[in-house]
Design an enzyme around this catalytic site. Structure first.
Site, short mmCIF file in Angstrom:
data_model
loop_
_atom_site.label_atom_id
_atom_site.label_comp_id
_atom_site.label_asym_id
_atom_site.label_seq_id
_atom_site.Cartn_x
_atom_site.Cartn_y
_atom_site.Cartn_z
N SER A 128 0.83 -1.21 0.00
CA SER A 128 0.00 0.00 0.00
C SER A 128 0.86 1.25 0.00
O SER A 128 1.95 1.26 0.55
CB SER A 128 -0.93 0.03 1.21
OG SER A 128 -1.73 1.20 1.14
N LYS A 182 -4.43 -6.68 3.53
CA LYS A 182 -4.40 -5.57 2.57
C LYS A 182 -5.82 -5.24 2.11
O LYS A 182 -6.19 -4.06 1.98
CB LYS A 182 -3.52 -5.92 1.36
CG LYS A 182 -3.55 -4.86 0.25
CD LYS A 182 -2.99 -3.51 0.70
CE LYS A 182 -3.39 -2.29 -0.07
NZ LYS A 182 -3.35 -2.24 -1.48
N HIS A 185 -7.39 -3.42 4.90
CA HIS A 185 -6.81 -2.06 4.89
C HIS A 185 -7.59 -1.20 3.90
O HIS A 185 -7.98 -0.07 4.17
CB HIS A 185 -5.33 -2.13 4.51
CG HIS A 185 -4.73 -0.83 4.07
ND1 HIS A 185 -4.98 -0.29 2.81
CD2 HIS A 185 -3.92 0.05 4.69
CE1 HIS A 185 -4.35 0.86 2.69
NE2 HIS A 185 -3.69 1.09 3.83
N ASN A 186 -7.83 -1.74 2.70
CA ASN A 186 -8.56 -0.97 1.69
C ASN A 186 -10.00 -0.75 2.10
O ASN A 186 -10.58 0.30 1.81
CB ASN A 186 -8.50 -1.69 0.34
CG ASN A 186 -7.16 -1.48 -0.36
OD1 ASN A 186 -6.17 -1.12 0.28
ND2 ASN A 186 -7.12 -1.71 -1.65
N GLU A 189 -9.89 2.01 4.31
CA GLU A 189 -9.64 3.19 3.44
C GLU A 189 -10.96 3.69 2.83
O GLU A 189 -11.20 4.91 2.79
CB GLU A 189 -8.66 2.74 2.35
CG GLU A 189 -8.34 3.71 1.25
CD GLU A 189 -7.41 3.03 0.20
OE1 GLU A 189 -6.35 2.51 0.58
OE2 GLU A 189 -7.78 3.01 -0.99
N1 LIG Z 1 -2.28 1.83 -8.54
C1 LIG Z 1 -2.24 1.83 -7.22
O1 LIG Z 1 -2.27 2.88 -6.54
C2 LIG Z 1 -2.14 0.54 -6.49
C3 LIG Z 1 -2.24 -0.66 -7.15
N2 LIG Z 1 -2.11 -1.84 -6.47
C4 LIG Z 1 -2.20 -3.11 -7.16
O2 LIG Z 1 -0.93 -3.37 -7.78
C5 LIG Z 1 -1.11 -4.09 -9.00
C6 LIG Z 1 -0.49 -3.29 -10.15
O3 LIG Z 1 -1.15 -2.05 -10.19
P1 LIG Z 1 -0.80 -0.93 -11.29
O4 LIG Z 1 0.66 -0.68 -11.28
O5 LIG Z 1 -1.74 0.19 -11.01
O6 LIG Z 1 -1.09 -1.64 -12.68
P2 LIG Z 1 -2.46 -2.15 -13.32
O7 LIG Z 1 -3.32 -2.78 -12.30
O8 LIG Z 1 -3.04 -1.06 -14.13
O9 LIG Z 1 -1.91 -3.32 -14.29
C7 LIG Z 1 -1.12 -3.01 -15.41
C8 LIG Z 1 0.02 -3.98 -15.49
O10 LIG Z 1 -0.45 -5.34 -15.60
C9 LIG Z 1 0.14 -5.92 -16.76
N3 LIG Z 1 -0.74 -6.96 -17.30
C10 LIG Z 1 -2.08 -6.90 -17.48
N4 LIG Z 1 -2.54 -8.05 -17.98
C11 LIG Z 1 -1.46 -8.87 -18.15
C12 LIG Z 1 -1.29 -10.20 -18.59
N5 LIG Z 1 -2.33 -10.94 -18.99
N6 LIG Z 1 -0.04 -10.71 -18.61
C13 LIG Z 1 1.01 -9.98 -18.19
N7 LIG Z 1 0.91 -8.72 -17.74
C14 LIG Z 1 -0.32 -8.17 -17.70
C15 LIG Z 1 0.31 -4.77 -17.70
O11 LIG Z 1 1.18 -5.10 -18.72
P3 LIG Z 1 1.13 -4.28 -20.11
O12 LIG Z 1 1.92 -3.04 -19.88
O13 LIG Z 1 1.75 -5.21 -21.08
O14 LIG Z 1 -0.31 -4.01 -20.42
C16 LIG Z 1 0.86 -3.74 -16.73
O15 LIG Z 1 2.20 -3.97 -16.43
C17 LIG Z 1 -2.63 -4.29 -9.14
O16 LIG Z 1 -2.99 -5.51 -8.57
C18 LIG Z 1 -3.20 -3.16 -8.30
O17 LIG Z 1 -4.50 -3.44 -7.80
C19 LIG Z 1 -1.81 -1.87 -5.13
C20 LIG Z 1 -1.66 -0.70 -4.44
C21 LIG Z 1 -1.87 0.59 -5.04
O1 LIG Z 2 -4.74 -0.46 -3.00
C1 LIG Z 2 -4.83 0.74 -3.12
C2 LIG Z 2 -4.35 1.65 -2.05
O2 LIG Z 2 -4.06 1.00 -0.88
C3 LIG Z 2 -5.45 1.30 -4.35
O3 LIG Z 2 -5.32 2.66 -4.44
C4 LIG Z 2 -6.84 0.78 -4.44
O4 LIG Z 2 -6.89 0.01 -5.63
C5 LIG Z 2 -7.92 1.80 -4.57
O5 LIG Z 2 -9.11 1.08 -4.61
P1 LIG Z 2 -10.39 1.58 -5.41
O6 LIG Z 2 -9.94 1.81 -6.82
O7 LIG Z 2 -11.36 0.46 -5.28
O8 LIG Z 2 -10.83 2.85 -4.73
#
Ligand SMILES: NC(=O)C1=CN([C@@H]2O[C@H](COP(=O)(O)OP(=O)(O)OC[C@H]3O[C@@H](n4cnc5c(N)ncnc54)[C@H](OP(=O)(O)O)[C@@H]3O)[C@@H](O)[C@H]2O)C=CC1
Ligand SMILES: O=C(CO)[C@H](O)[C@H](O)COP(=O)(O)O
Length: 474
Positions: A128, A182, A185-186, A189
Site C-alpha cells: 500500500s 491488505k 486495509h482498503n 480506506e
Molecule cells: N495503482 C495503485 O495505486 C495501487 C495498485 N495496487 C495493485 O498493484 C497491481 C499493479 O497495479 P498498477 O501498477 O496500477 O497496474 P495495473 O493494475 O493497471 O496493471 C497493469 C500492469 O499489468 C500488466 N498486465 C495486465 N494483464 C497482463 C497479462 N495478462 N499478462 C502480463 N501482464 C499483464 C500490464 O502489462 P502491459 O503493460 O503489457 O499491459 C501492466 O504492467 C494491481 O494488482 C493493483 O491493484 C496496489 C496498491 C496501489
Molecule cells: O490499494 C490501493 C491503495 O491501498 C489502491 O489505491 C486501491 O486500488 C484503490 O481502490 P479503489 O480503486 O477500489 O478505490
C-alpha cells in the site's frame, strides 16, 4: 553475479517498486509484457541503480540469482495466473514468487497451495502507498510460509517506509493472510474516505462553505488527532483550482465514485464471518449509489426533502469530533474483522503488528495508528478497540457532537450513511440488552426456530398455534 530480485509488471506500482529496490542498492531485473514500459523505465531512470532489463520471461528468469525472487506486479485476477503459468516452467524448486498486487485472498490461498505442490514458494503480499509509496517506501504485508519470507525479508524491510526506525513491513502469517489484511486495509480506506466525504458534504450543504474554505478547515484538523495522509490529501484536493474553469477542481469532478473491488470483498468477507463492519459496508453502498447518476438526476427533480434549516453554532468543530468518533468505529470494526478472519483461517495475525506497519507508507497512515498500536500493547487480546480506555474516552468525549451532527444531517436531509451507521453501531454495541429478543420470538412464532432464556439454561419453543405452552427444545 545476477540480480538479487526481479519485478515483472512495470505499470505505476511495479516501475516504482523496482526503482525503490534499485535505489536501495539491490540489483534488480525488470520485465513487462509490453516492452515499451521496460524501455521507458531504463531510459528515464536507468541511472538510479543496477537494473537488468529483459524482453522475455526466459531472459528475466535467467538473470536472477538463486533462489530466484520474483515480484509479480500486474493487474489482479486472471493476469496473475497468466504470469504464474508462464513463469512456472522456467523456475526451480525453492524459487519464490511474490504477488504484490491487490489479489483476492482466496486466489492467493489457491495459488500458494498449487505452487507448494511443485516445490515453489508463493508470498501473497499486500503493498500500500500508491505510486508515491511504492517509490519512497510503502507499507508491505507479506503472507506465506516462513521459508519463503526469510530470503526476501531484508529487501522488503529495507524498501518499506520506516517510522521511528521500525520498517512498515512484517510477515503477516501463512497463505492468504497478507492479501486479507491488505483487503481489510482498503476496506478501512473506503470507510475513511466516505467519512471524509460526508464531512465535506455537511460543511458544504449544511454550513454553506466553499471547497477552499473547507480545505483550510481540513488543514487545521490535520494538526490535531485527525492528522493523517487522507486528511492532508483532502485539504490539498479541496484547495486545488481547475485551470480550465477557474473553479475548485472538486466542483467539476463527476460525482460517481468508482471501485476496483477490495472494499466490496471486505464487506463480503465480513458478511461470511458474521462481523458487523457497517462503516465499510455503507462506504461501498455509497459508492454504488453515487454511480447511479441518471436515477439520482431524475429523483432530484421529483423527490422532496426538508425545506430550509441551517447548521447550528459550533457545527464545524462538531463535524470534526463526529468524524473522529466515526473513524474510531470504522477502525474498531475493521480490526475485529481481521481478528475473526485470522481465527477462521488459523493465521495467527497480530493486530498490533498491523497497527505498527500501517503507521507509515500506506494510504490510511495516521497519527491515530499509534493509538491503536498502544491499545494492543496494553491488551494484545483486545476484542474491540472501543473497549480500550483511550478509545472509550475519545468516543465518549465526542458523542454529544456526534449526535448533534447526525441529528442536523437528518433534519437538513444531508445523507451521512457512514456517520449514522457508526453512531448506530456505537449505540448498539454499548447496549447490554437489545431488541433481538423480539426477533427470536418472531422467529420462533413463524418457524419454530426456538430461543434461549435469560433466566435458565436450555433451548425453548412456545407452542404458538396450540395452547402457547413453552416446551423444552433441547
Ligand atoms: N495503482 C495503485 O495505486 C495501487 C495498485 N495496487 C495493485 O498493484 C497491481 C499493479 O497495479 P498498477 O501498477 O496500477 O497496474 P495495473 O493494475 O493497471 O496493471 C497493469 C500492469 O499489468 C500488466 N498486465 C495486465 N494483464 C497482463 C497479462 N495478462 N499478462 C502480463 N501482464 C499483464 C500490464 O502489462 P502491459 O503493460 O503489457 O499491459 C501492466 O504492467 C494491481 O494488482 C493493483 O491493484 C496496489 C496498491 C496501489
Ligand atoms: O490499494 C490501493 C491503495 O491501498 C489502491 O489505491 C486501491 O486500488 C484503490 O481502490 P479503489 O480503486 O477500489 O478505490
Amino acid at each position: 553475479m545476477g540480480s538479487q530480485i526481479g519485478v515483472t509488471g512495470l505499470a505505476v506500482m511495479g516501475q516504482n517498486l523496482a526503482r525503490n529496490i534499485a535505489r536501495h542498492g539491490f540489483p534488480v531485473a525488470v520485465h513487462n509484457r509490453s516492452e515499451s514500459r521496460t524501455k521507458h523505465l531504463i531510459e528515464r531512470y536507468g541511472d538510479e541503480g543496477d537494473f537488468t532489463p529483459a524482453t522475455s520471461l526466459e531472459d528475466f528468469v535467467a538473470s536472477l540469482d538463486r533462489p530466484r525472487r520474483i515480484v509479480i506486479m500486474v493487474k489482479a485476477g486472471g493476469p496473475v495466473d497468466a504470469v504464474i503459468d508462464e513463469l512456472v516452467p522456467l523456475l526451480d524448486k525453492g524459487d519464490i514468487l511474490i504477488d504484490g498486487g491487490n489479489s483476492h485472498f482466496e486466489d492467493t490461498r489457491r495459488r500458494e497451495k498449487a505452487l507448494a505442490e511443485r516445490g515453489l514458494h508463493f508470498l501473497g503480499t499486500g503493498v500500500s502507498g500508491g505510486e508515491e509509496g511504492a517509490l519512497n517506501g510503502p507499507s508491505i504485508m507479506p503472507g506465506g510460509p516462513d521459508d519463503a519470507y526469510a530470503p526476501v525479508a531484508e529487501i522488503l524491510t529495507t524498501i518499506a517506509a520506516q517510522v521511528d526506525g521500525t520498517p512498515c513491513a512484517a510477515h503477516i502469517g501463512p497463505d492468504g493472510a497478507g492479501h486479507y489484511v491488505k483487503m481489510a486495509h482498503n476496506g478501512i480506506e473506503y470507510a475513511d474516505m466516505q467519512l471524509i466525504a460526508e464531512a465535506y458534504d455537511l460543511l458544504t450543504s449544511a454550513a454553506g462553505l466553499s471547497a477552499p474554505e473547507i480545505g483550510q478547515i481540513f488543514r487545521q484538523w490535520n494538526e490535531g488527532d485527525l492528522e493523517s495522509f487522507l486528511i492532508e490529501t483532502t485539504a490539498t484536493v479541496l484547495g486545488h483550482t481547475d485551470a480550465a474553469t477557474g473553479r475548485p477542481l472538486v466542483d467539476v469532478i463527476l460525482d460517481e465514485a468508482e471501485q476496483k473491488g477490495t472494499g466490496r470483498w471486505t464487506a463480503q468477507s465480513a458478511l461470511e464471518l458474521g462481523v458487523p463492519v457497517t462503516a465499510i459496508t455503507e462506504a461501498v453502498y455509497a459508492r454504488a449509489l453515487s454511480a447511479r447518476k441518471d436515477q439520482r438526476t431524475r429523483a432530484s427533480a421529483i423527490l422532496p426533502g426538508p425545506s430550509g434549516g441551517s447548521a447550528p453554532d459550533g457545527f464545524v468543530d462538531a463535524v470534526r469530533d463526529a468524524l473522529y468518533a466515526s473513524k474510531v468505529v470504522a477502525y474498531a470494526q475493521g480490526f475485529e474483522q481481521m481478528r475473526a478472519a485470522s481465527d477462521e483461517y488459523d493465521w495467527n495475525v497480530d493486530p498490533g503488528t498491523l497497527a505498527t506497519i500501517w503507521r507509515g507508507g500506506c494510504i490510511i497512515r495516521a497519527r491515530f495508528l499509534d493509538r491503536i498500536k498502544e491499545a494492543y500493547e496494553r491488551s494484545p487480546e483486545l476484542p474491540n478497540l472501543l473497549l480500550d480506555d483511550y478509545f472509550r474516552d475519545a468516543v465518549a468525549n465526542a458523542q454529544d457532537a456526534w449526535r448533534k451532527v447526525v441529528h442536523t444531517a437528518v433534519d437538513l436531509g444531508v445523507p451521512t450513511p457512514a456517520f449514522s451507521a457508526s453512531l448506530a453501531y456505537y449505540d448498539g454495541f454499548r447496549r447490554e440488552r437489545g431488541p433481538a429478543s423480539l426477533i427470536q420470538g418472531l422467529r420462533d412464532f413463524f418457524g419454530a426456530h426456538t430461543y434461549r432464556r435469560v433466566d435458565r439454561e436450555g433451548v425453548f419453543h412456545t407452542l404458538w398455534s396450540e395452547d402457547r405452552r413453552e416446551v423444552s427444545a433441547d
